[in-house]
Motif scaffolding. Structure first.
Motif, PDB file in Angstrom:
ATOM      1  N   VAL A 233       0.859  -1.188   0.000  1.00  0.00           N
ATOM      2  CA  VAL A 233       0.000   0.000   0.000  1.00  0.00           C
ATOM      3  C   VAL A 233       0.895   1.237   0.000  1.00  0.00           C
ATOM      4  O   VAL A 233       1.806   1.336   0.819  1.00  0.00           O
ATOM      5  N   PRO A 234       0.674   2.193  -0.913  1.00  0.00           N
ATOM      6  CA  PRO A 234       1.520   3.396  -0.934  1.00  0.00           C
ATOM      7  C   PRO A 234       1.578   4.082   0.429  1.00  0.00           C
ATOM      8  O   PRO A 234       0.612   4.050   1.196  1.00  0.00           O
ATOM      9  N   ALA A 235       2.721   4.726   0.692  1.00  0.00           N
ATOM     10  CA  ALA A 235       2.918   5.371   1.994  1.00  0.00           C
ATOM     11  C   ALA A 235       1.862   6.436   2.267  1.00  0.00           C
ATOM     12  O   ALA A 235       1.496   6.681   3.418  1.00  0.00           O
ATOM     13  N   GLY A 236       1.368   7.064   1.218  1.00  0.00           N
ATOM     14  CA  GLY A 236       0.349   8.085   1.385  1.00  0.00           C
ATOM     15  C   GLY A 236      -1.063   7.556   1.380  1.00  0.00           C
ATOM     16  O   GLY A 236      -2.028   8.331   1.346  1.00  0.00           O
ATOM     17  N   LYS A 279     -10.092  14.504  -1.742  1.00  0.00           N
ATOM     18  CA  LYS A 279      -9.646  15.204  -2.955  1.00  0.00           C
ATOM     19  C   LYS A 279      -9.122  16.592  -2.625  1.00  0.00           C
ATOM     20  O   LYS A 279      -8.102  17.045  -3.179  1.00  0.00           O
ATOM     21  N   THR A 280      -9.791  17.290  -1.719  1.00  0.00           N
ATOM     22  CA  THR A 280      -9.413  18.671  -1.391  1.00  0.00           C
ATOM     23  C   THR A 280      -8.463  18.758  -0.209  1.00  0.00           C
ATOM     24  O   THR A 280      -7.798  19.779  -0.017  1.00  0.00           O
ATOM     25  N   GLY A 281      -8.414  17.686   0.613  1.00  0.00           N
ATOM     26  CA  GLY A 281      -7.592  17.722   1.809  1.00  0.00           C
ATOM     27  C   GLY A 281      -8.188  18.544   2.936  1.00  0.00           C
ATOM     28  O   GLY A 281      -7.513  18.821   3.937  1.00  0.00           O
ATOM     29  N   LYS A 282      -9.458  18.945   2.790  1.00  0.00           N
ATOM     30  CA  LYS A 282     -10.100  19.792   3.811  1.00  0.00           C
ATOM     31  C   LYS A 282     -10.426  18.993   5.064  1.00  0.00           C
ATOM     32  O   LYS A 282     -10.889  17.854   4.991  1.00  0.00           O
ATOM     33  N   GLY A 290      -5.473  13.861   5.155  1.00  0.00           N
ATOM     34  CA  GLY A 290      -4.096  13.474   4.863  1.00  0.00           C
ATOM     35  C   GLY A 290      -3.524  12.561   5.935  1.00  0.00           C
ATOM     36  O   GLY A 290      -2.875  11.542   5.634  1.00  0.00           O
ATOM     37  N   HIS A 291      -3.754  12.915   7.189  1.00  0.00           N
ATOM     38  CA  HIS A 291      -3.268  12.087   8.291  1.00  0.00           C
ATOM     39  C   HIS A 291      -3.938  10.719   8.273  1.00  0.00           C
ATOM     40  O   HIS A 291      -3.274   9.693   8.476  1.00  0.00           O
ATOM     41  N   TYR A 292      -5.232  10.702   8.007  1.00  0.00           N
ATOM     42  CA  TYR A 292      -5.958   9.435   7.998  1.00  0.00           C
ATOM     43  C   TYR A 292      -5.393   8.487   6.932  1.00  0.00           C
ATOM     44  O   TYR A 292      -5.150   7.309   7.193  1.00  0.00           O
ATOM     45  N   LYS A 293      -5.163   8.997   5.717  1.00  0.00           N
ATOM     46  CA  LYS A 293      -4.647   8.145   4.647  1.00  0.00           C
ATOM     47  C   LYS A 293      -3.258   7.596   4.994  1.00  0.00           C
ATOM     48  O   LYS A 293      -2.947   6.441   4.708  1.00  0.00           O
ATOM     49  N   THR A 294      -2.429   8.436   5.604  1.00  0.00           N
ATOM     50  CA  THR A 294      -1.102   7.972   6.016  1.00  0.00           C
ATOM     51  C   THR A 294      -1.215   6.857   7.050  1.00  0.00           C
ATOM     52  O   THR A 294      -0.502   5.852   6.984  1.00  0.00           O
ATOM     53  N   MET A 295      -2.131   7.010   8.009  1.00  0.00           N
ATOM     54  CA  MET A 295      -2.305   5.986   9.037  1.00  0.00           C
ATOM     55  C   MET A 295      -2.906   4.701   8.459  1.00  0.00           C
ATOM     56  O   MET A 295      -2.618   3.602   8.945  1.00  0.00           O
ATOM     57  N   VAL A 296      -3.737   4.815   7.414  1.00  0.00           N
ATOM     58  CA  VAL A 296      -4.252   3.619   6.758  1.00  0.00           C
ATOM     59  C   VAL A 296      -3.096   2.755   6.279  1.00  0.00           C
ATOM     60  O   VAL A 296      -3.060   1.533   6.493  1.00  0.00           O
ATOM     61  N   ASP A 358      -6.698   6.803  15.608  1.00  0.00           N
ATOM     62  CA  ASP A 358      -5.694   6.106  14.801  1.00  0.00           C
ATOM     63  C   ASP A 358      -5.742   4.592  14.963  1.00  0.00           C
ATOM     64  O   ASP A 358      -4.847   3.895  14.479  1.00  0.00           O
ATOM     65  N   ASP A 359      -6.781   4.057  15.609  1.00  0.00           N
ATOM     66  CA  ASP A 359      -6.812   2.621  15.891  1.00  0.00           C
ATOM     67  C   ASP A 359      -7.621   1.840  14.850  1.00  0.00           C
ATOM     68  O   ASP A 359      -8.099   0.738  15.130  1.00  0.00           O
TER      69      ASP A 359
END
Length: 380
Positions: A233-236, A279-282, A290-296, A358-359
């Motif tokens: 899975v990509p880092a982002g 899409k917007t990062g809002k 952004g943080h959520y996708k990284t933690m995924v 983050d869990d």
């Protein structure tokens, strides 16, 4: 070792070093009084051949989601196997486990026409049969940790289930497991380094724990040379599209007896909002996309010890050949059985108690059969 000891799993040490878990000494015996739960899909390879690999993964992950909700978020060890799952609970949770598995069996049949089998096996019985059940905890990030199993007991429990023993019968047709948080909205992650490889490696009766530990260390060391140890899975975070590819599955999972078309329409609008946020990062309240996708990505469960070693890797040809040579050598000495299945993409099935924490847990498998196909191709 106390027979019940409901707080046992909370005291099992958590490690960030996955390679260290190839050492059997890192695993702690599960108390004799505990209960092992196992479930899997009958003829999962046939279901996959009919193009239902995402459905197979969803039903397998539903076992874990149902148990997480039944226990109210209390810690317990579990492992996702692609077409099923295994877990262990203290004896006081046996009634909840039985009710949940029974409901899952009837739900899988009603929603997907899938035959899910399930069993509950006392740990004392598997030890009386000459096996063991030991557990460790691996934290791929600061947000979540996953159980690892060794000792042969989980595999023995699965064999008993397939033989029709210790069965948990299905509940009535109206039974509904609580699958809150189970979702499939991410798109698949394409291979970036050649192919997505699903590996299933199991010790034979001739292998000592040290034999298998040495082999696991060698295989993991080879995988460590891949980018991010082969993390598929990509880092982002994985891709996301709208409408999401798993919309129909999500509707079946979350409708709880409600009208399916109405549920699909509601999810379509809900996922549009989610897609726009990513899409917007809002930000929206406490949710930061952004943080959520990284933690995924960080939380993804792409490798595990499950009475053997299972991995889903983004792998180049050279590394795959190196790993295959190691496995063939061990197989030739009668020490392991193994299966490999290659595909172009990895898929993810998720259990998200709350998007602002983050869990959240994310189970990774190959997108065209993965672990189930690798297990069907076992050589030994």
């Amino acid at each position: 070792m106390k027979d019940s000891d409901p707080g046992f799993y909370d005291r099992v040490p958590v490690t960030r070093d996955f390679l260290a878990l190839s050492d059997p000494a890192r695993f702690t015996p599960v108390p004799d009084g505990w209960i092992v739960g196992v479930a899997d899909i009958v003829d999962s390879t046939g279901e996959i051949a009919r193009g239902r690999y995402k459905t197979v993964n969803t039903v397998g992950a539903a076992v874990i989601s149902g148990m997480i909700n039944a226990l109210g978020g209390q810690n317990f060890p579990y492992v996702f196997g692609g077409d099923g799952a295994g877990f262990a609970v203290a004896p006081e949770h046996e009634p909840k486990a039985r009710t949940t598995l029974a409901a899952l069996r009837s739900w899988a049949a009603a929603e997907f026409d899938i035959a899910l089998r399930a069993a509950l096996v006392p740990v004392s019985d598997l030890r009386a049969a000459g096996h063991d059940l030991r557990v460790a905890r691996h934290a791929p990030s600061t947000g979540v940790d996953y159980a690892m199993f060794t000792g042969g007991g989980l595999a023995w429990a699965e064999a008993q289930m397939k033989a029709g023993r210790y069965e948990v019968p299905p509940a009535g047709p109206e039974a509904q497991p609580d699958l809150t948080g189970l979702s499939c909205r991410w798109s698949n992650s394409p291979a970036r380094h050649g192919q997505i490889v699903s590996l299933v490696i199991q010790p034979t009766a001739r292998a000592t724990e040290r034999d298998f530990a040495d082999l696991a260390q060698s295989v993991l060391s080879a995988a460590e040379e891949l980018e991010r140890a082969g993390h598929p899975v990509p880092a982002g975070g994985p891709p996301m599209k709208w409408p999401p590819p798993g919309l129909a599955l999500d509707a079946h999972v979350s409708r709880a007896g409600r009208n399916l078309a109405v549920r699909k329409a509601a999810l379509l609008m809900q996922n549009l909002l989610i897609w726009l946020l990513f899409k917007t990062g809002k930000r929206l309240g406490g949710f930061e996309p952004g943080h959520y996708k990284t933690m995924v990505s960080r939380n993804a469960d792409f490798r595990k010890f499950d009475d053997g070693l299972k991995m889903t890797l983004d792998c180049d040809d050279e590394t795959l050949q190196r790993i295959t040579r190691l496995l063939e050598d061990a197989r030739g000495r009668g020490k392991v059985r193994y299966g490999i299945h290659s595909q172009h993409e990895a898929m993810m099935t998720c259990v998200v108690p709350a998007a602002t924490r983050d869990d959240h847990v994310h189970f990774v498998d190959g997108a065209s059969g993965g672990y189930a196909q690798a297990a069907a191709a076992m050589r030994g």
